[in-house]
Design an enzyme around this catalytic site. Structure first.
Site, PDB file in Angstrom:
ATOM      1  N   HIS A 213     -27.439 -16.564  24.647  1.00 55.30           N
ATOM      2  CA  HIS A 213     -26.641 -16.495  25.638  1.00 55.30           C
ATOM      3  C   HIS A 213     -25.985 -17.581  25.832  1.00 55.30           C
ATOM      4  O   HIS A 213     -24.902 -17.709  26.533  1.00 55.30           O
ATOM      5  CB  HIS A 213     -27.394 -15.912  26.793  1.00 55.30           C
ATOM      6  CG  HIS A 213     -27.748 -14.235  26.936  1.00 55.30           C
ATOM      7  ND1 HIS A 213     -28.595 -13.926  25.842  1.00 55.30           N
ATOM      8  CD2 HIS A 213     -27.448 -13.166  27.563  1.00 55.30           C
ATOM      9  CE1 HIS A 213     -28.948 -12.548  26.122  1.00 55.30           C
ATOM     10  NE2 HIS A 213     -27.872 -12.147  27.109  1.00 55.30           N
TER      11      HIS A 213
ATOM     12  N   HIS B   1       0.830  -1.041   0.061  1.00 54.34           N
ATOM     13  CA  HIS B   1      -0.219  -0.148  -0.089  1.00 54.34           C
ATOM     14  C   HIS B   1       0.771   1.287   0.053  1.00 54.34           C
ATOM     15  O   HIS B   1       1.514   1.676   0.983  1.00 54.34           O
ATOM     16  CB  HIS B   1      -1.078   0.072   1.222  1.00 54.34           C
ATOM     17  CG  HIS B   1      -1.882  -1.201   1.448  1.00 54.34           C
ATOM     18  ND1 HIS B   1      -1.243  -2.348   1.605  1.00 54.34           N
ATOM     19  CD2 HIS B   1      -3.125  -1.259   1.046  1.00 54.34           C
ATOM     20  CE1 HIS B   1      -2.443  -3.411   1.604  1.00 54.34           C
ATOM     21  NE2 HIS B   1      -3.443  -2.578   1.302  1.00 54.34           N
TER      22      HIS B   1
ATOM     23  N   GLU C 114     -17.454  -5.239  24.297  1.00 50.93           N
ATOM     24  CA  GLU C 114     -16.606  -6.356  24.439  1.00 50.93           C
ATOM     25  C   GLU C 114     -15.472  -6.260  23.690  1.00 50.93           C
ATOM     26  O   GLU C 114     -14.218  -6.588  23.976  1.00 50.93           O
ATOM     27  CB  GLU C 114     -17.371  -7.684  24.220  1.00 50.93           C
ATOM     28  CG  GLU C 114     -18.562  -8.029  25.190  1.00 50.93           C
ATOM     29  CD  GLU C 114     -19.894  -7.257  24.770  1.00 50.93           C
ATOM     30  OE1 GLU C 114     -19.667  -6.705  23.769  1.00 50.93           O
ATOM     31  OE2 GLU C 114     -20.819  -7.407  25.648  1.00 50.93           O
TER      32      GLU C 114
ATOM     33  N   HIS D 129      -4.406   3.426  -3.405  1.00 55.61           N
ATOM     34  CA  HIS D 129      -4.381   2.782  -2.143  1.00 55.61           C
ATOM     35  C   HIS D 129      -3.613   1.232  -1.865  1.00 55.61           C
ATOM     36  O   HIS D 129      -2.822   1.473  -0.868  1.00 55.61           O
ATOM     37  CB  HIS D 129      -5.910   2.430  -1.699  1.00 55.61           C
ATOM     38  CG  HIS D 129      -6.011   1.876  -0.244  1.00 55.61           C
ATOM     39  ND1 HIS D 129      -6.185   2.481   0.989  1.00 55.61           N
ATOM     40  CD2 HIS D 129      -6.065   0.615  -0.175  1.00 55.61           C
ATOM     41  CE1 HIS D 129      -6.332   1.528   1.782  1.00 55.61           C
ATOM     42  NE2 HIS D 129      -6.181   0.437   1.180  1.00 55.61           N
TER      43      HIS D 129
END
Lengths: 687, 687
Positions: free
Chosen positions: A484, A31, A420, A266
């Site tokens: 869950h 890149h 999380e 890019h």
């Protein structure tokens, strides 16, 4: 000092640009765009502000640099080379080649001077928040008047891609809440991503968003040329002590290329004629490659020298500090050396069969409480599940900015919020600060460790000791139901290289899991802990469980071996008893950690899961993977169910009776075959 | 209509509160706080605005309701009961009990009236964005002057937890960019999460953040009592046609409880005496349970009637539309019925051995292009990797707001930005709009599907047909290195129930993977596609590959079976040839999709992987899980490496020669054992 950029600065900037360009071209992969666009800010930061000692990359009070847009690593390697890290021109020429120290994205431990592994977008951003938390905590814990032993900054480069990712949003919100004035993010606002202009998908007002997070936001509208503005922005960022700073730096991706400002520059090497034109434009000979003008060498040598002196001063300061604060100085030295306190492991509780049945999450709470008093580098936290994860020890102080009156930076309990992924990536940054300076333990429900899969993966790849306290570890959580209840989760992380997944069955095994997690300095651990109470087992011990697997109940001439983990070990014991009454001899083995068990000797492993009798596994998860250890597998290959835990276990055929029945089936099958039964281990060893 | 709340509204609100309370108390498990706090807005929304027909929950132009804070589902079940969905008082009494239709978190398909499965925080938020995209797309595609067949709103409730999660940030940013005026989020700003006050971790300015995303943000400061303000806010939200709206609604969690406004009422049933006091306060008899006053029954019956009339009107409109636009009407009817267009599968390309070697990602591009012309409900997109994933067919129109000049809502290509998790959860919402109205295909690198693990899991649990186009599927991606090379990824999703993981080896297998993905209406699929070119195999066909596994090269009295997936099938073929020259007879099987293969008959499976000779697997991922199919496994149980693909394959011992060598070892081992060799399938079938 007054800022006086001159033509040498421009020369250095163009050296970085052409070096990065040559690096990508030589590999014919990589890149070039971001390195060329970000060369000015990079030179400015490292020439005027950045403290590091290339002779000693692990100098503890160095500034930290994180390239969150890790695909731009040709820039970072170039810079490390110029600064005199052990990254040679030959290494640059080996960019993206096998076993080089210049891989396709930065990897900590592979290249001297790389702090964290980046590339997966957004991770580096959150790592930088973790590095900044580490500095703030260590500073608050150890600095004294006139002894600022820990006062480094964390600088981070980020692109549009990182800022679109949710993990950086989570980390940014928390960093603002925590008022981390030591964190400076430089946002390469080049308005280009792989799909083209950011106009197609990313039109939010980034500055306003970061202001909403309570960051200081500064603007540099010409990041290609306006060195003065860049200098002032960094100065202003450093001056703000109560907020992290985002410098919105407008740059032109692939600056100098005929395709500059487009996504064409890019992620692919530039064309040969374009490269020629660029080099000419920057005053470089297009026939020469990997050129560093002597002047630039001198300049960067002087920055390196400045860094070496910075460390010398720090060493001097530390010696003085030592005489005044011997205890703290010794603690710092120990932690830098990466050693746990002598005898820390004596704090781990041991249990006997008669002791109370306790949930392993509760045992974990007990252990964290005990360790908190003997392992000062242990820093706990949870993603808003503190009363469920039980991660906060009694009288813990929260890590908070003093201003909010809820704690201070010396606090060792981090309130991560319901984030999380951010938590995982921040904890990676905390662990990456170095040595034993901080050991993060982080809590959530096991099922939601998956939200942080990207961060767990990088902890494993980066060899970071991060301890996941993953409670509510199975259908045993009951009523919350299938949304869950983890099924695939453990298979996922067992399949991840260098990740220790523990599922302790009782108190001794929980102590063992912490023992190995704390001493596995180059491996993250996930401790899967029960919501429900588990009996203390006869035959368990910290020592045995620390091997990852062991025989809980031995029987001579066994008809079958039952092997299980966590809450299902008790089930296996119950089934063995039931089988005994039916005249069937069943051994029971516990396998709390596959990864650690695999590291044992072949003889040992075969002693636990031997040839001669069928092996039946029981675990309230997917059965996938168990064929490595057992011939038949009981588990749950569908989603769970919402109901009280006992009802759910019954629904899925996980009772002592079910195990006994299945055992008989396995025994009969092999009897009918009429040839010897070989342990899967023995087969794997021989093919 | 002028808004005139009266005492009956208050009665209804308190009925919702006490019903939800009784529901949680009876289960002795659940979350009473949010239902009690959100009862007023819920009643207001459903009494004054919401269009749905409880008699026909799948009425296509119904408003969609998403409870992103799914733990508050006692509220939703209560409401569904009052509206007359098939949720009885007995069902409420079975809350969180085994096999009830009122599980611990809302599950689509389990409870009539539930649109999406929520509970894992942030998911519902993003699902709602997907539902809103679906409406916008269908409206733009089918609506005509005076025929607004698709004009429903999507209402979503969200709490602090959802807004802390990165996945909602991603989705919110995209929703603002897309100017989804049909999306109304009601943010329960109760300032309480499990850890306590949001002051400890979530102090950002949420309103400002959403303004930065270009949302309309409205404020209701008294969400407990000020019905007038709530009414006006929803009216204003509906009136804004060019921006999604966030209504920041201040409520008191557990309103009415003595512990209201604290985290004590969040996730546990209330105490008996508190319950008594609450009921008294609200004018209910504390000795009675699950009480619905007759007046409230009448009111909700009238709302249900309004909804039934709404559908009748729609049916009438559709009939008129049919006479004017028969083709469009037929397409709508087909899609509502969940049928693909007749003969669509003929568009799938077939290949012969002599055809060009092509990367499977490129084959996928070809297939998407062909399908785009015959399956109008197919909507593609990528997380900013369009030129790499090759997900955009020629002349595709982008799904964009007209205003930005880059496309319009009838466009079938979605630019998700670098937001994998958001993309996955949004695609779940698109698929959840119903029937075959939209079939989303979404692209990223296989390694980064892990970022979206939470969304993939819910697609599987919710039975949603979402097609992941997961390119750059192994070390074969080469130079980008271990940060981008999947190792554990496939094991993870294979372990996930109800998720089809495909790894096609050539053109026919790629067509097969699309065939099964499109026709698996209740299962998400992940198509793992190569960056590098792969040969067209002799022996492959769409039909055979559609079985998930098949024999590519049969040999009588084989010495060994080689089984592989994707790019490694070619390797197995090469090895078989090599072995043949050494006088070893090797069969070759391809196993592109384990999950589909498992569904075949035992006889068929055993015909592919039979008894009688050892089976060796080759796959450039973790070997975990392969013991289900093979005796010995070649793969990569560490992280990958950055280098050109061929060099990486060689480094990890994945060459034809390596396979031949390992084959010999397996053959020798079993020969030495001297007893018959049984396929792992045969063993599993018998134990």
């Amino acid at each position: 000092m007054p800022f006086q950029p001159d033509e040498n600065d421009v020369l250095a900037i163009n050296t970085i640009r052409t070096l990065a360009l040559d690096t990508v071209n030589k590999a014919n992969s990589g890149h070039p765009g971001a390195p060329m666009g970000m060369a000015p800010i990079t030179h400015l930061l490292f020439s005027r502000f950045f403290n590091c000692n290339p002779e000693n990359p692990s100098y503890v009070n160095r500034d930290r640099f994180v390239l969150s847009n890790g695909h731009a690593c040709a820039l970072q390697y170039t810079l490390l080379h110029l600064l005199g890290y052990k990254v040679s021109l030959d290494d640059l020429k080996q960019f993206r080649q096998l076993d080089s120290i210049t891989p396709g994205h930065p990897e900590v431990g592979v290249t001297p001077g790389i702090e964290v592994t980046t590339g997966p977008l957004g991770q580096g951003f959150a790592n930088a928040v973790g590095l900044a938390i580490a500095q703030a905590h260590l500073g608050a814990s150890f600095n004294k008047d006139n002894y600022a032993l820990f006062d480094n900054y964390t600088y981070m480069f980020t692109g549009d891609g990182c800022l679109m990712e949710g993990v950086s949003s989570e980390a940014a919100s928390l960093a603002g809440h925590l008022k981390l004035g030591n964190l400076i993010a430089i946002y390469d606002d080049n308005q280009i991503s792989i799909d083209g202009s950011t106009e197609i998908a990313f039109t939010e007002d980034v500055a306003k968003r970061f202001e909403a997070y309570d960051w200081q936001v500064l603007h540099v509208d010409n990041g290609n040329d306006d060195l003065q503005a860049m200098f002032e922005a960094i100065e202003q960022a450093r001056a703000e002590k109560h907020k992290p700073t985002l410098i919105r730096l407008k740059t032109t991706i692939g600056y100098g290329s005929r395709d500059q400002g487009t996504h064409g520059v890019h992620g692919n090497p530039l064309k040969a004629d374009d490269t020629v034109a660029i080099k000419k434009k920057f005053g470089f000979d297009p026939e020469q490659f990997f050129v560093v003008p002597e002047k630039v060498r001198e300049m960067y040598a002087s920055y390196a020298k400045r860094g070496a002196e910075h460390e010398q001063q720090w060493q001097k300061l530390h010696r003085e500090y030592e005489s005044k604060y011997p205890e703290e100085a010794a603690d710092i030295a120990r932690r830098i050396a990466g050693k746990l306190p002598d005898g820390w492991e004596k704090a781990l509780p041991e249990f006997k069969p008669g002791d109370d049945a306790v949930a392993t999450r509760k045992l974990s709470e007990m252990i964290l409480g005990k360790l908190s008093t003997v392992v000062p580098e242990l820093v706990s936290g949870s993603a808003d599940l503190t009363p469920s994860n039980l991660t906060r020890w009694k009288n813990a102080v929260d890590f908070q900015p003093k201003e909010n009156g809820l704690g201070d930076y010396s606090g060792r309990y981090i309130r991560y919020g319901v984030r999380e992924h951010g938590m995982g990536a921040i904890a990676n940054g905390i662990a990456a600060y170095g040595g034993n300076l901080m050991v993060p333990a982080i809590g959530t429900f096991l099922n939601f460790v998956s939200y942080a899969a990207g961060a767990v993966r990088l902890a494993a790849l980066s060899h970071l000791r991060v301890i996941w306290v993953a409670t509510h570890d199975s259908i045993g959580l009951g009523e919350d139901g299938p949304t869950h209840q983890p099924i695939e989760t453990v298979a996922h992380f067992r399949a991840l290289p260098n990740c220790n997944v523990w599922r302790p069955a009782d108190g001794n095994e929980t102590s063992a899991s912490y023992y190995v997690a704390m001493t596995s300095t180059r491996t993250p651990s996930i401790l899967c802990l029960s919501r429900q109470n588990l009996n203390q087992l006869k035959g368990s011990s910290i020592e045995k469980a620390s091997k990852g697997g062991y025989v809980l109940e031995e029987v001579e001439n066994a008809d079958i071996t039952l092997v299980a983990t966590g809450s299902e070990v008790g089930l296996a014991v119950e089934a063995a008893e039931l089988l005994g009454k039916q005249g069937v001899k069943a051994r029971v083995a516990s396998l709390p950690c596959w990864e650690v068990f695999r590291q044992q000797s072949d003889d040992y492993k075969l002693s636990v899961l031997p040839d001669g009798a069928p092996i039946l596994s029981i675990e309230a998860y997917t059965t996938m993977g168990w064929a490595e250890w057992s011939h038949a597998h009981m588990g749950i290959d569908t989603f769970g169910a919402s109901a009280p835990a006992k009802a759910v276990y019954k629904k899925f055929g996980l009772t002592g009776e079910d195990v006994a029945k299945r055992s008989q089936k396995a025994i009969d099958y092999f009897k009918k075959l009429g040839h010897p039964v070989y342990s899967p281990i023995s087969q794997q060893l021989n093919i």
